[in-house]
Design a protein around this motif. Structure first.
Motif, PDB file in Angstrom:
ATOM      1  N   VAL A   1       0.808  -1.208   0.000  1.00  5.33           N
ATOM      2  CA  VAL A   1       0.000   0.000   0.000  1.00  5.33           C
ATOM      3  C   VAL A   1       0.850   1.271   0.000  1.00  5.33           C
ATOM      4  O   VAL A   1       0.321   2.362  -0.025  1.00  5.33           O
ATOM      5  CB  VAL A   1      -1.026   0.044   1.163  1.00  5.33           C
ATOM      6  CG1 VAL A   1      -1.991  -1.094   1.044  1.00  5.33           C
ATOM      7  CG2 VAL A   1      -0.350   0.071   2.506  1.00  5.33           C
ATOM      8  N   GLY A   2       2.145   1.107   0.030  1.00  3.00           N
ATOM      9  CA  GLY A   2       2.968   2.281  -0.183  1.00  3.00           C
ATOM     10  C   GLY A   2       3.632   2.804   1.067  1.00  3.00           C
ATOM     11  O   GLY A   2       3.614   2.163   2.113  1.00  3.00           O
ATOM     12  N   PRO A   3       4.194   3.976   0.958  1.00  6.37           N
ATOM     13  CA  PRO A   3       5.009   4.494   2.038  1.00  6.37           C
ATOM     14  C   PRO A   3       4.188   5.084   3.185  1.00  6.37           C
ATOM     15  O   PRO A   3       4.722   5.485   4.185  1.00  6.37           O
ATOM     16  CB  PRO A   3       5.836   5.578   1.349  1.00  6.37           C
ATOM     17  CG  PRO A   3       4.967   6.044   0.235  1.00  6.37           C
ATOM     18  CD  PRO A   3       4.164   4.873  -0.208  1.00  6.37           C
ATOM     19  N   PHE A   4       2.839   5.165   2.999  1.00  2.08           N
ATOM     20  CA  PHE A   4       2.019   5.746   4.061  1.00  2.08           C
ATOM     21  C   PHE A   4       1.521   4.657   4.985  1.00  2.08           C
ATOM     22  O   PHE A   4       1.585   3.482   4.683  1.00  2.08           O
ATOM     23  CB  PHE A   4       0.806   6.451   3.458  1.00  2.08           C
ATOM     24  CG  PHE A   4       1.180   7.451   2.419  1.00  2.08           C
ATOM     25  CD1 PHE A   4       1.781   8.643   2.782  1.00  2.08           C
ATOM     26  CD2 PHE A   4       0.953   7.193   1.084  1.00  2.08           C
ATOM     27  CE1 PHE A   4       2.137   9.556   1.812  1.00  2.08           C
ATOM     28  CE2 PHE A   4       1.303   8.094   0.116  1.00  2.08           C
ATOM     29  CZ  PHE A   4       1.903   9.291   0.469  1.00  2.08           C
ATOM     30  N   GLU A   5       0.972   5.069   6.089  1.00  2.00           N
ATOM     31  CA  GLU A   5       0.321   4.105   6.965  1.00  2.00           C
ATOM     32  C   GLU A   5      -1.171   4.184   6.682  1.00  2.00           C
ATOM     33  O   GLU A   5      -1.751   5.254   6.673  1.00  2.00           O
ATOM     34  CB  GLU A   5       0.591   4.464   8.430  1.00  2.00           C
ATOM     35  CG  GLU A   5       2.051   4.397   8.779  1.00  2.00           C
ATOM     36  CD  GLU A   5       2.277   4.871  10.197  1.00  2.00           C
ATOM     37  OE1 GLU A   5       1.398   4.641  11.044  1.00  2.00           O
ATOM     38  OE2 GLU A   5       3.316   5.490  10.448  1.00  2.00           O
ATOM     39  N   PHE A   6      -1.773   3.072   6.439  1.00  2.00           N
ATOM     40  CA  PHE A   6      -3.191   3.031   6.099  1.00  2.00           C
ATOM     41  C   PHE A   6      -3.973   2.283   7.160  1.00  2.00           C
ATOM     42  O   PHE A   6      -3.464   1.370   7.768  1.00  2.00           O
ATOM     43  CB  PHE A   6      -3.420   2.291   4.775  1.00  2.00           C
ATOM     44  CG  PHE A   6      -3.060   3.115   3.580  1.00  2.00           C
ATOM     45  CD1 PHE A   6      -4.012   3.931   2.999  1.00  2.00           C
ATOM     46  CD2 PHE A   6      -1.778   3.077   3.055  1.00  2.00           C
ATOM     47  CE1 PHE A   6      -3.681   4.684   1.898  1.00  2.00           C
ATOM     48  CE2 PHE A   6      -1.451   3.821   1.960  1.00  2.00           C
ATOM     49  CZ  PHE A   6      -2.402   4.634   1.378  1.00  2.00           C
ATOM     50  N   ARG A   7      -5.190   2.622   7.284  1.00  2.00           N
ATOM     51  CA  ARG A   7      -6.078   1.794   8.087  1.00  2.00           C
ATOM     52  C   ARG A   7      -7.336   1.556   7.260  1.00  2.00           C
ATOM     53  O   ARG A   7      -7.990   2.511   6.844  1.00  2.00           O
ATOM     54  CB  ARG A   7      -6.447   2.485   9.398  1.00  2.00           C
ATOM     55  CG  ARG A   7      -7.373   1.630  10.263  1.00  2.00           C
ATOM     56  CD  ARG A   7      -7.298   2.088  11.715  1.00  2.00           C
ATOM     57  NE  ARG A   7      -7.728   3.472  11.877  1.00  2.00           N
ATOM     58  CZ  ARG A   7      -8.970   3.825  12.189  1.00  2.00           C
ATOM     59  NH1 ARG A   7      -9.889   2.926  12.372  1.00  2.00           N
ATOM     60  NH2 ARG A   7      -9.284   5.096  12.323  1.00  2.00           N
ATOM     61  N   ILE A   8      -7.618   0.323   6.954  1.00  2.00           N
ATOM     62  CA  ILE A   8      -8.846   0.029   6.240  1.00  2.00           C
ATOM     63  C   ILE A   8      -9.901  -0.305   7.280  1.00  2.00           C
ATOM     64  O   ILE A   8      -9.733  -1.219   8.064  1.00  2.00           O
ATOM     65  CB  ILE A   8      -8.651  -1.160   5.285  1.00  2.00           C
ATOM     66  CG1 ILE A   8      -7.667  -0.754   4.197  1.00  2.00           C
ATOM     67  CG2 ILE A   8      -9.973  -1.581   4.675  1.00  2.00           C
ATOM     68  CD1 ILE A   8      -7.400  -1.834   3.191  1.00  2.00           C
ATOM     69  N   GLN A   9     -10.954   0.482   7.270  1.00  2.00           N
ATOM     70  CA  GLN A   9     -12.002   0.216   8.249  1.00  2.00           C
ATOM     71  C   GLN A   9     -12.902  -0.889   7.709  1.00  2.00           C
ATOM     72  O   GLN A   9     -13.469  -0.775   6.639  1.00  2.00           O
ATOM     73  CB  GLN A   9     -12.841   1.464   8.475  1.00  2.00           C
ATOM     74  CG  GLN A   9     -12.051   2.569   9.167  1.00  2.00           C
ATOM     75  CD  GLN A   9     -12.911   3.788   9.411  1.00  2.00           C
ATOM     76  OE1 GLN A   9     -14.025   3.873   8.897  1.00  2.00           O
ATOM     77  NE2 GLN A   9     -12.407   4.709  10.182  1.00  2.00           N
ATOM     78  N   ASN A  10     -13.010  -1.946   8.418  1.00  2.00           N
ATOM     79  CA  ASN A  10     -13.940  -2.998   8.035  1.00  2.00           C
ATOM     80  C   ASN A  10     -14.409  -3.702   9.299  1.00  2.00           C
ATOM     81  O   ASN A  10     -14.055  -3.318  10.398  1.00  2.00           O
ATOM     82  CB  ASN A  10     -13.302  -3.975   7.033  1.00  2.00           C
ATOM     83  CG  ASN A  10     -12.054  -4.606   7.595  1.00  2.00           C
ATOM     84  OD1 ASN A  10     -11.986  -4.882   8.786  1.00  2.00           O
ATOM     85  ND2 ASN A  10     -11.066  -4.819   6.760  1.00  2.00           N
ATOM     86  N   GLU A  11     -15.186  -4.737   9.095  1.00  2.00           N
ATOM     87  CA  GLU A  11     -15.742  -5.436  10.251  1.00  2.00           C
ATOM     88  C   GLU A  11     -14.682  -6.250  10.992  1.00  2.00           C
ATOM     89  O   GLU A  11     -14.977  -6.947  11.931  1.00  2.00           O
ATOM     90  CB  GLU A  11     -16.880  -6.343   9.808  1.00  2.00           C
ATOM     91  CG  GLU A  11     -18.260  -5.726  10.010  1.00  2.00           C
ATOM     92  CD  GLU A  11     -18.563  -4.641   8.995  1.00  2.00           C
ATOM     93  OE1 GLU A  11     -18.551  -4.967   7.804  1.00  2.00           O
ATOM     94  OE2 GLU A  11     -18.776  -3.493   9.393  1.00  2.00           O
ATOM     95  N   GLY A  12     -13.463  -6.192  10.512  1.00  2.00           N
ATOM     96  CA  GLY A  12     -12.408  -6.950  11.156  1.00  2.00           C
ATOM     97  C   GLY A  12     -12.390  -8.370  10.633  1.00  2.00           C
ATOM     98  O   GLY A  12     -13.117  -8.714   9.719  1.00  2.00           O
ATOM     99  N   ASN A  13     -11.543  -9.150  11.244  1.00  2.00           N
ATOM    100  CA  ASN A  13     -11.347 -10.501  10.734  1.00  2.00           C
ATOM    101  C   ASN A  13     -12.044 -11.544  11.572  1.00  2.00           C
ATOM    102  O   ASN A  13     -11.578 -12.668  11.712  1.00  2.00           O
ATOM    103  CB  ASN A  13      -9.858 -10.791  10.623  1.00  2.00           C
ATOM    104  CG  ASN A  13      -9.267  -9.923   9.545  1.00  2.00           C
ATOM    105  OD1 ASN A  13      -9.888  -9.715   8.513  1.00  2.00           O
ATOM    106  ND2 ASN A  13      -8.103  -9.384   9.801  1.00  2.00           N
ATOM    107  N   THR A  14     -13.155 -11.181  12.131  1.00  2.00           N
ATOM    108  CA  THR A  14     -13.936 -12.136  12.898  1.00  2.00           C
ATOM    109  C   THR A  14     -14.989 -12.734  11.973  1.00  2.00           C
ATOM    110  O   THR A  14     -15.762 -12.002  11.359  1.00  2.00           O
ATOM    111  CB  THR A  14     -14.650 -11.418  14.071  1.00  2.00           C
ATOM    112  OG1 THR A  14     -13.665 -10.688  14.778  1.00  2.00           O
ATOM    113  CG2 THR A  14     -15.338 -12.415  14.976  1.00  2.00           C
ATOM    114  N   PRO A  15     -15.008 -14.090  11.867  1.00  2.00           N
ATOM    115  CA  PRO A  15     -16.039 -14.683  11.008  1.00  2.00           C
ATOM    116  C   PRO A  15     -17.434 -14.317  11.510  1.00  2.00           C
ATOM    117  O   PRO A  15     -17.652 -14.204  12.716  1.00  2.00           O
ATOM    118  CB  PRO A  15     -15.790 -16.191  11.123  1.00  2.00           C
ATOM    119  CG  PRO A  15     -14.641 -16.385  12.024  1.00  2.00           C
ATOM    120  CD  PRO A  15     -14.151 -15.069  12.510  1.00  2.00           C
TER     121      PRO A  15
END
Ligand SMILES: O=C(O)c1ccccc1NCC(=O)[C@H](O)[C@H](O)COP(=O)(O)O
Length: 395
Positions: free
Chosen positions: A106-120
């Motif tokens: 994703v490149g030189p920046f720090e990203f945060r993708i907001q999603n429901e997380g990795n809980t099934p």
């Protein structure tokens, strides 16, 4: 940038999980300087992440630096595309966790993708994610070319569909697929001192037309060794490999272990996968039981060429709720008519405990039933078949 990428070993979160297998590590991205909007369509997210990269950070330049990262990124993109394709067909089960891409990608920046997380979101999704990791590891241990070689020595397949038709004609009752099942996520352990070969032989003696053998270890305490042992013990009933198939590799593996049929679950497989897997089954001489739970899945499956067996599961695999009227509902009207015109055998699955239940699903139009709990819990599972059908069906 230190500490931004965490390698997580996401152990099972579901209380029903019986064993444990280390998951393939997944990447998660912490902290944010740049926050992307909440994303639903993940390949769109991938595209937008890419769009924000300086030219120097495209996949090819990253490949020069870190090929492993690029491979991870590609895997992630494919996973997200699979999720999107499935979603477009009304499939709620995601094939992969919506984890973000590898950080360097994703490149030189720090990203945060907001999603429901990795809980099934439910047990079925948890099983699928686990299976995806498991198969990934198994494929490295036994690449497909080694399986193709093993198939040359495999015992010949038997006619699963023919055995069900024959039993139906012989008894006037639905042909029985009796399930060799030690435990399940919804019911826990069903049979202590479980001897799969003994249970299989008992079912055969009691008049089962075919057997279903659970091979999933983590959630059902089953195994491919059980399948192989039953086949090698000389049990004549054709065998269904009861597995959560997410990859064609599993079909070849099942064939090498003595399966005569495999299960394809419409709730987790897009139409194209089902079509492709049915073709593989035909080449390998295996039957495919295509399982549905609702009208939408039934309509999808009825649109696929070459389907001979449809299982209607009365158990909702996301909630565990069991309702045998589901079989009736899905066989009413035009759907039932089309199924009869196509000569498809319908298998009523789950929650069948009494002769009244068998009569009810037979009246609804099934030619076969798949039964686990009500038989496997009894001290003599084969003898329990007479109790379930209201009479002896062994001869
Ligand atoms: O049985 C479960 O708890 C379960 C949970 C998640 C996915 C699949 C599950 N079961 C598979 C089946 O549908 C049954 O093993 C099969 O139809 C026999 O059902 P039953 O006669 O009720 O044991």
């Amino acid at each position: 940038m230190e500490g931004l990428v965490s390698m997580k070993s996401s152990a099972s979160s579901h209380p029903a999980a019986i064993g444990s297998l280390p998951r393939r590590p997944t990447f998660s991205i912490r902290r944010s300087q740049v926050t992307l909007p909440r994303v639903k369509r993940f390949s769109t997210a991938a595209a937008s992440i890419r769009a924000q990269q300086p030219d120097t950070m495209d996949a090819s330049s990253a490949a020069r630096e870190e090929p492993e990262i690029v491979l991870k990124a590609k895997e992630w993109e494919v996973g997200m595309l699979q999720n999107e394709l499935a979603e477009s067909q009304g499939i709620r089960i995601r094939r992969q966790p919506p984890t973000g891409p590898p950080l360097h990608y994703v490149g030189p920046f720090e990203f945060r993708i907001q999603n429901e997380g990795n809980t099934p979101r439910n047990i079925l999704e948890e099983i699928v994610w686990h299976k995806d990791n498991e198969v990934h590891q198994l494929k490295q241990w036994k690449p497909i070319y080694t399986l193709k070689k093993a198939m040359e020595d495999a015992l010949p397949t038997r006619d699963f569909v023919g055995a069900l038709r024959e039993a139906n004609h012989r008894t006037g009752l639905p042909g029985l697929i009796a399930e060799v099942k030690k435990a399940s996520p919804s019911r826990g352990v069903l049979r202590e001192n479980f001897d799969p070969v003994e249970v299989a032989q008992s079912y055969e003696k009691g008049g089962a037309a075919c057997l279903s053998v659970l091979t999933d270890a983590k959630y059902f305490q089953g195994s491919f060794e059980n399948l192989e042992a039953i086949r090698k013990a000389g049990v004549k009933c054709p065998l269904l490999c009861k597995e959560f198939i997410v990859d064609a590799w599993q079909i070849y593996y099942a064939r090498t272990k003595g399966a005569d049929a495999i299960l394809l679950i419409a709730a987790i497989l897009p139409d194209l996968d089902i079509k492709y897997m049915i073709k593989i089954c035909k080449v390998l001489g295996l039957a495919a039981l295509v399982e549905v739970h609702d009208e939408r899945e039934m309509d999808r499956v009825l649109g696929i060429e070459g389907v001979e067996l449809i299982g209607i599961n009365n158990r909702n695999l996301e909630t565990f709720e069991v309702d045998i009227s589901n079989t009736k509902k899905l066989l009413e009207g035009e759907r039932g008519k089309l199924i009869r015109e196509k000569g498809i055998i319908v298998v009523g699955e789950s929650g069948l405990f009494t002769p009244e239940h068998i009569a009810y699903v037979q009246e609804a139009g099934v030619g076969a039933v798949l039964v686990g709990e009500s038989l496997v819990k009894q001290s003599d599972p084969g003898q329990a078949i007479s109790g379930l059908f209201g009479r002896d069906i062994s001869s």
